[in-house]
Design a protein around this motif. Structure first.
Motif, PDB file in Angstrom:
ATOM      1  N   ALA A  21       0.819  -1.216   0.000  1.00 37.91           N
ATOM      2  CA  ALA A  21       0.000   0.000   0.000  1.00 37.91           C
ATOM      3  C   ALA A  21       0.853   1.265   0.000  1.00 37.91           C
ATOM      4  CB  ALA A  21      -0.919   0.000   1.221  1.00 37.91           C
ATOM      5  N   ARG A  22       2.054   1.181   0.574  1.00 40.74           N
ATOM      6  CA  ARG A  22       2.942   2.348   0.681  1.00 40.74           C
ATOM      7  C   ARG A  22       4.342   1.963   0.194  1.00 40.74           C
ATOM      8  NH1 ARG A  22       1.404   6.761   3.103  1.00 40.74           N
ATOM      9  NH2 ARG A  22       3.559   7.297   3.616  1.00 40.74           N
ATOM     10  N   PRO A  23       4.544   1.984  -1.120  1.00 42.00           N
ATOM     11  CA  PRO A  23       5.816   1.516  -1.679  1.00 42.00           C
ATOM     12  C   PRO A  23       6.883   2.607  -1.720  1.00 42.00           C
ATOM     13  CG  PRO A  23       4.330   2.085  -3.458  1.00 42.00           C
ATOM     14  CD  PRO A  23       3.558   2.291  -2.163  1.00 42.00           C
ATOM     15  N   ALA A  24       8.114   2.163  -1.849  1.00 36.67           N
ATOM     16  CA  ALA A  24       9.237   3.019  -2.221  1.00 36.67           C
ATOM     17  C   ALA A  24       9.899   2.374  -3.438  1.00 36.67           C
ATOM     18  CB  ALA A  24      10.239   3.155  -1.084  1.00 36.67           C
ATOM     19  N   LEU A  25      10.433   3.207  -4.311  1.00 39.90           N
ATOM     20  CA  LEU A  25      11.156   2.734  -5.485  1.00 39.90           C
ATOM     21  C   LEU A  25      12.651   2.824  -5.225  1.00 39.90           C
ATOM     22  CD1 LEU A  25      11.347   1.918  -8.539  1.00 39.90           C
ATOM     23  CD2 LEU A  25      11.392   4.381  -9.020  1.00 39.90           C
ATOM     24  N   MET A  26      13.394   1.777  -5.598  1.00 43.71           N
ATOM     25  CA  MET A  26      14.839   1.771  -5.443  1.00 43.71           C
ATOM     26  C   MET A  26      15.532   1.651  -6.789  1.00 43.71           C
ATOM     27  SD  MET A  26      15.489  -0.433  -1.972  1.00 43.71           S
ATOM     28  CE  MET A  26      17.229  -0.030  -2.099  1.00 43.71           C
ATOM     29  N   ARG A  56      10.840   5.559 -12.495  1.00 44.78           N
ATOM     30  CA  ARG A  56      11.092   6.655 -11.554  1.00 44.78           C
ATOM     31  C   ARG A  56      10.154   7.834 -11.811  1.00 44.78           C
ATOM     32  NH1 ARG A  56      16.254  10.552 -12.213  1.00 44.78           N
ATOM     33  NH2 ARG A  56      16.699  11.138 -10.060  1.00 44.78           N
ATOM     34  N   GLU A  57       9.946   8.188 -13.064  1.00 41.83           N
ATOM     35  CA  GLU A  57       9.036   9.285 -13.397  1.00 41.83           C
ATOM     36  C   GLU A  57       7.633   8.995 -12.890  1.00 41.83           C
ATOM     37  OE1 GLU A  57       7.497  11.763 -17.365  1.00 41.83           O
ATOM     38  OE2 GLU A  57       9.018  10.195 -17.560  1.00 41.83           O
ATOM     39  N   ALA A  58       7.178   7.739 -13.076  1.00 37.31           N
ATOM     40  CA  ALA A  58       5.847   7.360 -12.602  1.00 37.31           C
ATOM     41  C   ALA A  58       5.783   7.394 -11.081  1.00 37.31           C
ATOM     42  CB  ALA A  58       5.487   5.966 -13.118  1.00 37.31           C
ATOM     43  N   ALA A  59       6.852   6.963 -10.420  1.00 34.09           N
ATOM     44  CA  ALA A  59       6.881   6.983  -8.955  1.00 34.09           C
ATOM     45  C   ALA A  59       6.827   8.406  -8.425  1.00 34.09           C
ATOM     46  CB  ALA A  59       8.134   6.273  -8.451  1.00 34.09           C
ATOM     47  N   ARG A  60       7.586   9.294  -9.023  1.00 33.49           N
ATOM     48  CA  ARG A  60       7.594  10.686  -8.574  1.00 33.49           C
ATOM     49  C   ARG A  60       6.226  11.334  -8.790  1.00 33.49           C
ATOM     50  NH1 ARG A  60      12.032  13.154  -7.129  1.00 33.49           N
ATOM     51  NH2 ARG A  60      11.224  15.177  -7.833  1.00 33.49           N
ATOM     52  N   ALA A  61       5.582  11.006  -9.906  1.00 37.18           N
ATOM     53  CA  ALA A  61       4.257  11.559 -10.176  1.00 37.18           C
ATOM     54  C   ALA A  61       3.240  11.090  -9.138  1.00 37.18           C
ATOM     55  CB  ALA A  61       3.805  11.167 -11.578  1.00 37.18           C
ATOM     56  N   ALA A  62       3.463   9.885  -8.603  1.00 37.94           N
ATOM     57  CA  ALA A  62       2.551   9.334  -7.603  1.00 37.94           C
ATOM     58  C   ALA A  62       2.945   9.705  -6.180  1.00 37.94           C
ATOM     59  CB  ALA A  62       2.496   7.812  -7.738  1.00 37.94           C
ATOM     60  N   ALA A 134      10.532   4.331   9.208  1.00 35.89           N
ATOM     61  CA  ALA A 134      10.124   5.638   9.734  1.00 35.89           C
ATOM     62  C   ALA A 134       9.198   6.372   8.782  1.00 35.89           C
ATOM     63  CB  ALA A 134      11.360   6.494  10.023  1.00 35.89           C
ATOM     64  N   LEU A 135       9.353   6.114   7.481  1.00 32.00           N
ATOM     65  CA  LEU A 135       8.495   6.730   6.473  1.00 32.00           C
ATOM     66  C   LEU A 135       7.163   6.000   6.306  1.00 32.00           C
ATOM     67  CD1 LEU A 135      11.144   7.494   3.680  1.00 32.00           C
ATOM     68  CD2 LEU A 135       9.979   9.165   5.141  1.00 32.00           C
ATOM     69  N   GLY A 136       6.990   4.891   6.999  1.00 27.50           N
ATOM     70  CA  GLY A 136       5.759   4.130   6.890  1.00 27.50           C
ATOM     71  C   GLY A 136       5.699   3.253   5.654  1.00 27.50           C
ATOM     72  N   ILE A 137       6.843   2.970   5.056  1.00 28.32           N
ATOM     73  CA  ILE A 137       6.896   2.159   3.832  1.00 28.32           C
ATOM     74  C   ILE A 137       6.649   0.691   4.164  1.00 28.32           C
ATOM     75  CG2 ILE A 137       8.404   1.406   1.942  1.00 28.32           C
ATOM     76  CD1 ILE A 137       7.464   4.356   1.809  1.00 28.32           C
ATOM     77  N   ASP A 138       5.823   0.020   3.367  1.00 26.88           N
ATOM     78  CA  ASP A 138       5.565  -1.400   3.589  1.00 26.88           C
ATOM     79  C   ASP A 138       6.062  -2.288   2.455  1.00 26.88           C
ATOM     80  OD1 ASP A 138       3.725  -0.935   1.547  1.00 26.88           O
ATOM     81  OD2 ASP A 138       1.992  -1.727   2.648  1.00 26.88           O
ATOM     82  N   SER A 139       6.617  -1.673   1.400  1.00 28.27           N
ATOM     83  CA  SER A 139       6.992  -2.460   0.230  1.00 28.27           C
ATOM     84  C   SER A 139       8.026  -1.704  -0.591  1.00 28.27           C
ATOM     85  CB  SER A 139       5.761  -2.745  -0.638  1.00 28.27           C
ATOM     86  OG  SER A 139       5.064  -1.533  -0.931  1.00 28.27           O
ATOM     87  N   VAL A 140       8.792  -2.452  -1.379  1.00 31.11           N
ATOM     88  CA  VAL A 140       9.802  -1.829  -2.240  1.00 31.11           C
ATOM     89  C   VAL A 140       9.682  -2.379  -3.661  1.00 31.11           C
ATOM     90  CG1 VAL A 140      11.457  -1.261  -0.436  1.00 31.11           C
ATOM     91  CG2 VAL A 140      11.535  -3.523  -1.493  1.00 31.11           C
ATOM     92  N   LEU A 141       9.934  -1.495  -4.610  1.00 33.97           N
ATOM     93  CA  LEU A 141      10.039  -1.857  -6.023  1.00 33.97           C
ATOM     94  C   LEU A 141      11.508  -1.720  -6.392  1.00 33.97           C
ATOM     95  CD1 LEU A 141       7.107   0.337  -7.427  1.00 33.97           C
ATOM     96  CD2 LEU A 141       6.969  -2.001  -6.548  1.00 33.97           C
ATOM     97  N   LEU A 142      12.113  -2.787  -6.897  1.00 32.21           N
ATOM     98  CA  LEU A 142      13.548  -2.790  -7.136  1.00 32.21           C
ATOM     99  C   LEU A 142      13.880  -2.701  -8.624  1.00 32.21           C
ATOM    100  CD1 LEU A 142      14.768  -5.582  -4.682  1.00 32.21           C
ATOM    101  CD2 LEU A 142      14.333  -3.157  -4.229  1.00 32.21           C
ATOM    102  N   ALA A 202       1.693   0.837 -14.278  1.00 34.86           N
ATOM    103  CA  ALA A 202       0.242   0.843 -14.097  1.00 34.86           C
ATOM    104  C   ALA A 202      -0.116   0.869 -12.610  1.00 34.86           C
ATOM    105  CB  ALA A 202      -0.373  -0.374 -14.771  1.00 34.86           C
ATOM    106  N   PHE A 203       0.604   0.105 -11.809  1.00 38.53           N
ATOM    107  CA  PHE A 203       0.371   0.124 -10.370  1.00 38.53           C
ATOM    108  C   PHE A 203       0.627   1.501  -9.781  1.00 38.53           C
ATOM    109  CE2 PHE A 203       2.745  -0.077  -6.292  1.00 38.53           C
ATOM    110  CZ  PHE A 203       1.656  -0.239  -5.455  1.00 38.53           C
ATOM    111  N   LEU A 204       1.760   2.092 -10.137  1.00 38.01           N
ATOM    112  CA  LEU A 204       2.088   3.420  -9.620  1.00 38.01           C
ATOM    113  C   LEU A 204       1.041   4.449 -10.052  1.00 38.01           C
ATOM    114  CD1 LEU A 204       5.933   3.281 -10.250  1.00 38.01           C
ATOM    115  CD2 LEU A 204       4.808   3.383  -8.015  1.00 38.01           C
ATOM    116  N   GLY A 205       0.574   4.323 -11.282  1.00 39.39           N
ATOM    117  CA  GLY A 205      -0.457   5.236 -11.758  1.00 39.39           C
ATOM    118  C   GLY A 205      -1.761   5.093 -10.996  1.00 39.39           C
ATOM    119  N   SER A 206      -2.024   3.902 -10.491  1.00 39.51           N
ATOM    120  CA  SER A 206      -3.268   3.684  -9.747  1.00 39.51           C
ATOM    121  C   SER A 206      -3.256   4.321  -8.366  1.00 39.51           C
ATOM    122  CB  SER A 206      -3.521   2.179  -9.600  1.00 39.51           C
ATOM    123  OG  SER A 206      -2.634   1.601  -8.635  1.00 39.51           O
ATOM    124  N   LEU A 207      -2.057   4.683  -7.888  1.00 35.48           N
ATOM    125  CA  LEU A 207      -1.974   5.268  -6.551  1.00 35.48           C
ATOM    126  C   LEU A 207      -2.448   6.697  -6.500  1.00 35.48           C
ATOM    127  CD1 LEU A 207       1.535   3.899  -5.475  1.00 35.48           C
ATOM    128  CD2 LEU A 207      -0.720   3.004  -4.839  1.00 35.48           C
TER     129      LEU A 207
END
Length: 210
Positions: A21-26, A56-62, A134-142, A202-207
């Protein structure tokens, strides 16, 4: 074992954990050496970087946090221990070597986290796990380089720290297709969901914007 490989693994390893629900991109260890044919790190992974930049562009937009990692050693590599001793190309990551710099097209934004490391996993001996928690992240995209090295090590540690882990196949690369494909296969079986770039975007866009 005479079974078809995919059928054999499907009997034991056929689960998906899904996106969190709360991803970070690496973006793991993209550096100039992987793109310079004169460097012993060279892997010809231009399309890999292009894919990672689109994600990365999609992640930043979300509004999804972006983390970049690099490898940096003191002169002589003393802080690299046995890893520096074993893997000769790590000499390119001694501080000041231009091969360890960010490649053309990739410069960290001021709001992106940069984690400098000395060992394969971005989690080992760094503040990454604590910062993501600390950021509340529950998942990572690698995404990143190389699939069989630092991407895989980070994947295993991400899962071990309790983060839902997704590896974006198009945005990861290696110096040869065989270790790339073998490690994607194994990570997908045991540690992460391996997806294509389009599915991740598509996932990032759905956020939606955060």
């Amino acid at each position: 074992m005479t079974d078809d490989l995919a059928a054999n693994y499907a009997r034991a390893y056929n689960r998906s954990v899904g996106f969190g629900a709360r991803p970070a991109l690496m973006l793991i260890d993209f550096c100039q050496g992987y793109f310079d044919p004169a460097c012993d790190l060279y892997a010809g992974v231009e399309e890999t970087l292009a894919s990672a930049l689109r994600v990365r562009e999609a992640a930043r937009a979300a509004g999804v946090p972006v983390v970049l990692t690099n490898v940096v050693y003191q002169a002589g590599g003393r802080d690299g221990g046995r890893f520096f001793e074993k893997a000769a190309p790590l000499k390119n990551f001694v501080r000041g070597n231009p091969m360890g710099a960010w490649p053309s097209g990739l410069t960290p934004h001021d709001d992106e986290l940069v984690i400098s490391k000395q060992y394969p996993s971005a989690f080992f001996a760094t503040s990454l796990a604590s910062t993501l928690t600390a950021l509340g992240i529950d998942s990572v995209l690698l995404t990143g380089l190389t699939t069989s090295g630092c991407v895989r090590a980070t994947c295993v540690d991400a899962m071990s720290h309790g983060f839902r882990t997704t590896v974006i196949a198009d945005a990861c690369g290696d110096r040869h297709p065989a270790p790339h494909e073998a490690n994607l296969f194994d990570m997908n079986a045991k540690y992460a969901d391996v997806v294509r770039e389009a599915e991740a975007i598509a996932f990032l866009g759905s956020l939606g914007p955060r």
